[in-house]
Every structure is written in C-alpha cells, then in structure tokens.
Design a protein around this motif. Structure first.
Motif, mmCIF file in Angstrom:
data_model
loop_
_atom_site.group_PDB
_atom_site.id
_atom_site.type_symbol
_atom_site.label_atom_id
_atom_site.label_comp_id
_atom_site.label_asym_id
_atom_site.label_seq_id
_atom_site.Cartn_x
_atom_site.Cartn_y
_atom_site.Cartn_z
ATOM 1 N N TYR A 74 8.365 3.765 -1.865
ATOM 2 C CA TYR A 74 9.050 4.972 -1.388
ATOM 3 C C TYR A 74 10.442 5.070 -2.006
ATOM 4 C CZ TYR A 74 5.599 4.943 2.432
ATOM 5 O OH TYR A 74 4.452 4.947 3.166
ATOM 6 N N GLU A 75 11.140 3.925 -2.035
ATOM 7 C CA GLU A 75 12.536 3.927 -2.497
ATOM 8 C C GLU A 75 12.625 4.404 -3.946
ATOM 9 O OE1 GLU A 75 11.025 1.445 -0.961
ATOM 10 O OE2 GLU A 75 12.139 1.178 0.902
ATOM 11 N N GLU A 76 11.706 3.865 -4.777
ATOM 12 C CA GLU A 76 11.751 4.245 -6.186
ATOM 13 C C GLU A 76 11.329 5.705 -6.380
ATOM 14 O OE1 GLU A 76 10.830 0.147 -8.582
ATOM 15 O OE2 GLU A 76 9.197 1.084 -7.489
ATOM 16 N N MET A 77 10.310 6.110 -5.635
ATOM 17 C CA MET A 77 9.846 7.508 -5.749
ATOM 18 C C MET A 77 10.942 8.465 -5.315
ATOM 19 S SD MET A 77 7.186 9.187 -6.758
ATOM 20 C CE MET A 77 8.086 10.543 -7.460
ATOM 21 N N LEU A 78 11.664 8.080 -4.264
ATOM 22 C CA LEU A 78 12.747 8.936 -3.774
ATOM 23 C C LEU A 78 13.816 9.116 -4.853
ATOM 24 C CD1 LEU A 78 13.999 10.526 -1.480
ATOM 25 C CD2 LEU A 78 14.934 8.416 -0.563
ATOM 26 N N GLU A 79 14.189 7.994 -5.495
ATOM 27 C CA GLU A 79 15.185 8.091 -6.571
ATOM 28 C C GLU A 79 14.627 8.916 -7.725
ATOM 29 O OE1 GLU A 79 18.234 7.338 -6.577
ATOM 30 O OE2 GLU A 79 18.646 5.528 -5.425
ATOM 31 N N THR A 119 -1.895 7.825 -8.182
ATOM 32 C CA THR A 119 -0.810 6.899 -7.820
ATOM 33 C C THR A 119 -0.715 6.802 -6.304
ATOM 34 O OG1 THR A 119 0.430 7.573 -9.757
ATOM 35 C CG2 THR A 119 1.712 6.540 -7.986
ATOM 36 N N LEU A 120 -0.461 5.593 -5.820
ATOM 37 C CA LEU A 120 -0.210 5.416 -4.388
ATOM 38 C C LEU A 120 1.289 5.211 -4.167
ATOM 39 C CD1 LEU A 120 -1.127 4.854 -1.431
ATOM 40 C CD2 LEU A 120 -1.341 2.447 -2.068
ATOM 41 N N ILE A 121 1.879 6.032 -3.295
ATOM 42 C CA ILE A 121 3.291 5.845 -2.925
ATOM 43 C C ILE A 121 3.276 5.120 -1.586
ATOM 44 C CG2 ILE A 121 5.501 6.995 -2.524
ATOM 45 C CD1 ILE A 121 4.289 9.480 -3.957
ATOM 46 N N THR A 122 3.868 3.948 -1.543
ATOM 47 C CA THR A 122 3.710 3.099 -0.361
ATOM 48 C C THR A 122 4.925 2.200 -0.162
ATOM 49 O OG1 THR A 122 2.151 1.583 0.709
ATOM 50 C CG2 THR A 122 2.486 1.272 -1.646
ATOM 51 N N LYS A 123 4.866 1.340 0.856
ATOM 52 C CA LYS A 123 6.028 0.472 1.064
ATOM 53 C C LYS A 123 6.035 -0.685 0.054
ATOM 54 C CE LYS A 123 3.900 -1.789 5.010
ATOM 55 N NZ LYS A 123 3.841 -1.808 6.436
ATOM 56 N N ARG A 124 7.224 -1.206 -0.171
ATOM 57 C CA ARG A 124 7.418 -2.210 -1.208
ATOM 58 C C ARG A 124 6.522 -3.428 -1.047
ATOM 59 N NH1 ARG A 124 13.785 -2.132 -2.062
ATOM 60 N NH2 ARG A 124 13.810 -4.329 -2.618
ATOM 61 N N LYS A 125 6.304 -3.802 0.214
ATOM 62 C CA LYS A 125 5.490 -4.995 0.512
ATOM 63 C C LYS A 125 4.073 -4.887 -0.052
ATOM 64 C CE LYS A 125 6.904 -7.187 4.820
ATOM 65 N NZ LYS A 125 6.838 -6.708 6.207
ATOM 66 N N ASN A 126 3.571 -3.665 -0.160
ATOM 67 C CA ASN A 126 2.197 -3.463 -0.646
ATOM 68 C C ASN A 126 2.082 -3.552 -2.165
ATOM 69 O OD1 ASN A 126 1.502 -2.987 1.971
ATOM 70 N ND2 ASN A 126 1.475 -0.748 1.805
#
Ligand code: ADP
Ligand code: ASP
Ligand code: MG
Length: 404
Positions: free
Chosen positions: A197-202, A238-245
């Motif tokens: 999410y963080e990277e996609m947001l940026e 592409t899957l947008i997901t949390k970093r842990k995944n």
C-alpha cells in the motif's frame, strides 16, 4: 455470502463494444457461485467533457452543482451495463450513489466515503440480481450529491469491498496491472506482481494514474486487498497488499513522473521569520497546492531566494496572488513551466545506503540537471526539465535493474 467487487474504468466501458465485453466479464464472474457487485466509472472522455462545460459557464462554477453535473457520466455507463446484462439474460439494475445510499463527508469535488447502507443491495443480491453501482459519487448529510475527486471510482470500489466484506476487489483497467513505470510510456516497464500500500500510495501520488491516491489510503486503512488487471486480456495482474504479504522486495519498486508542474522562484525575498508563511498562506487559502519547496541560504543574511512548484493550471493565479501580496517583498519572480517531477519509490531504500547517490549519478551521466530535490523514507523526487523525462526514466530503470 461470498461477494466479489468488480470495478471498470473509463476505457473499459469506453464504447458500446467495450460495454458488451464488460458484460461478458461480469457474466463469467457470476458463474462461480459468488455474488457480484459491479462499480463503474463514466465512459472515457465523458467526465472531461462535463468539466469543460462547467468552465464554459463560469470560472467559478458552484462546487455543489459541479458534483451534480460531473457525476452524471456514471449514470449513463451503469445503465448501459445493466441493460446489456438484462439483454444476455442476467438480472441486473443500476444503483446511483444516493439510491444505495453511499454517504460521504468533506468538501464538494473531493469528498470521501464514510458509510454505505447495505440493506437494499444485500436484498437485491439475495434475489439473484447483479447491482451496477455508480462509482465516483455519493451524498452528504445535507442530501446533496457529491463526488470523490478525479479517478474516484477506485475509492468507491474499495469502500464497497470494505463495507460488504468482499472476498475480492478487482480493478479492471486498460493495462495489465501496476508496472514499474507507465507502460504506455515505455515498453521497458515491467508488471509488478505484488506491491505494498505504502509504495502504491507514493507511486500514484507522484504521478502513476493507474490508481487514485485517496483510494489507496482507503484500502490501506481498511486492509482491503486490491487486484489490478486488464479488462482487455485475461492475464494475472497486480496485487496491492500489506508489506508483510510480500516476500521479496527490490530496492526500488517503481518510477513515477508528472508532466504538468511549474517552478516559481522568488528572488531577493527578505530573510526574516514568518516570510515563508506569509508567502504560502494566501496560496493555501486559494486551494493552490504547493509541492516541492527550497529556500537558498542567504549570502548576505538579508535576502534569500525561494523556489517552489505548483501545477501548471495554478500558475496564473499564483503569480497574481504573489504580486498582490502586500505582506512580502521580493526583487523578481521567475516562472518556468516545463518542468517534471521524477521520483523513485521503494521500501528497499530504507535499509539500503547509497540509493540517492546512484540516482544522482545516473542522471548526471545522462547530463540531466537536477533543479530541486525532495525525499521521504521511501521515495526520492527530483525536478528536471520536462524534455528530459524519457531519457531520465530509462536511465533510472536501467540503474535500478527494473527491466528484469
Ligand atoms: P481507468 O480508466 O481504468 O481508471 P486510468 O486511465 O485511470 O484507468 O489508469 C490507467 C492508466 O494509468 C494506464 O493507461 C497507464 O497509462 C497509466 N499509468 C501510469 N503509471 C502507471 C503504472 N506505473 N502502471 C500502470 N499504469 C500506469
Ligand atoms: N469518471 C471519473 C473521472 O473521470 C471517476 C473515475 O474515472 O474513476 O475522474
Ligand atoms: Mg482511473
């Protein structure tokens, strides 16, 4: 009840033929025992055309009426989709935001979804129907129509997935997923399997139009996994997901760029406390978004130069506000319109030293001059001449091995 949310963007519903194809995709999805909720954007070009009309009427078109007008494109596409589904024997009807209802808060033109009433839609799903919900719109507590900022159907789909606890939220678009950089810009761009999410947001805030930035904030806050894929070809996206995944991360995940920035430099500004605030206060009051800011060290201790960027469409207004601002004095103002903000994004840079150096070196080797720099934990942005964007994107793509 197992629910999937399918969202179709402008190009995906851009013509009658495309709408027929979309109906086939929806039909396929209804075959696997899951309930399907569809969210659609307006046919491509329609929202732009409506906005153009508001400008022809007034430079100061009333925002609440803007929302009534500009949200109407979605009504057309949703009716066409349900019409086509009915034609091929699938029970379906369109739902406008207020009919659901989808509640929003915030200013007109940039509201955010805060609540969605589920009862009527659940009843309709249970009766075997496929609801086609208008993206991009809702109502506020004054019962007025609202819209969610450009590209806001992404947020509609994500919030519908959240409220209905959907198993899956698929954003169908005109490219196969999220790429290392705009795939319509360079063939070298590579599809990314998973992105945080963080990277996609940026990436989207810094220019990658593929997802609306606010929608990614919504997805992140509500932990909605978002699948981005093509409505033109049936291929994994592409899957947008949390970093842990995400197990393997590169240092740099992607490169974004903007094409409509302007640089303003105020030369000889008096160097004393409060000056920057008095420069930016009127801009903020007039909803002008100031982006990159640098202030040079004052060589004589009395005066300094201040540089910042704004969107091209705000330049004239900014220039007028600065000239009329009695609180500040400066010797001259330089305006450069054709600049671009180029950014590299990646959580990998938190733990890897030397990324900034590698970026600057790669640009220098290609004789690309850096005008302004700004950084955050997971991104480095530079302002460069717009003409050099192509060269710069390729150089950085190579430097950070994004081609592999
Ligand atoms: P939709 O109408 O489906 O919402 P958009 O036009 O909003 O589609 O977004 C899709 C477009 O985003 C693509 O056509 C592509 O040119 C652009 N884009 C920019 N950066 C990227 C990227 N990094 N990955 C994928 N697409 C990107
Ligand atoms: N139709 C709206 C727009 O063009 C919303 C969207 O496409 O998501 O901004
Ligand atoms: Mg979009």
């Amino acid at each position: 009840m197992k629910i999937v949310v399918l969202k179709f963007g402008g190009t995906s519903v851009g013509s009658i033929n495309r709408i027929k194809k979309v109906a086939d995709i929806i039909s396929r999805n209804t075959k696997n025992k899951k309930k399907v909720i569809v969210v659609s954007s307006a046919m491509s070009g329609v929202t732009n055309e409506l906005i153009r009309k508001t400008r022809q009427i007034s430079n100061n078109f009333e925002p609440s009426e803007y929302d009534v007008l500009v949200s109407s494109g979605e009504q057309m596409s949703c009716a066409l989709i349900s019409g086509r589904l009915n034609h091929i024997g699938i029970k379906s009807r369109s739902w406008l935001g207020w009919q659901v209802p989808i509640f929003t808060e915030g200013d007109y033109k940039k509201s955010r979804i805060v609540n969605i009433f589920k009862k009527k839609i659940l009843k309709y799903l249970n009766s075997g129907g496929v609801p086609i919900i208008t993206g991009f719109q809702g109502i506020n507590h004054q019962n007025r129509l609202t819209t969610l900022e450009r590209g806001g159907s992404d947020a509609s789909a994500i919030m519908i997935a959240k409220f209905f606890k959907a198993e899956k939220c698929i954003i169908y678009t005109d490219v196969e997923g999220v790429y290392t950089t705009d795939p319509n810009y360079t063939k070298k761009a590579k599809k990314i399997k998973k992105i945080s999410y963080e990277e996609m947001l940026e990436m989207s805030s810094l220019g990658a139009k593929v997802m609306q930035p606010a929608s990614i904030q919504d997805a992140r806050l509500n932990r909605v996994n978002v699948h981005v894929q093509s409505s033109f070809v049936n291929k994994p996206g592409t899957l947008i997901t949390k970093r842990k995944n995400i197990s393997k991360e590169k240092i740099i995940t992607g490169i974004s760029f903007t094409k409509n920035d302007s640089k303003i430099t105020l030369i000889g500004v008096v160097d004393k406390p409060g000056v920057a605030a008095s420069i930016f206060e009127p801009l903020s009051k007039n909803f002008i978004n100031v982006d990159m800011v640098v202030q040079n060290i004052s060589s004589n201790g009395k005066e300094t130069d201040l540089t910042f960027t704004v969107k091209n469409e705000d330049v004239t207004k900014t220039e007028r506000l600065l000239k009329n601002n009695k609180k500040i004095k400066f010797k001259s103002m330089l305006i450069k319109k054709n600049v671009s903000k180029l950014s590299i994004i990646g959580v990998g840079m938190i733990t890897t030293p030397g990324v900034t150096y590698r970026m600057f070196k790669a640009l220098a080797e290609n004789k690309i001059n850096i005008q302004v720099i700004s950084t955050s934990e997971i991104k480095i942005s530079v302002l460069i001449d717009k003409k050099l964007i192509n060269k710069a994107v390729h150089a950085l793509h190579r430097e950070f091995n994004l081609e592999k």
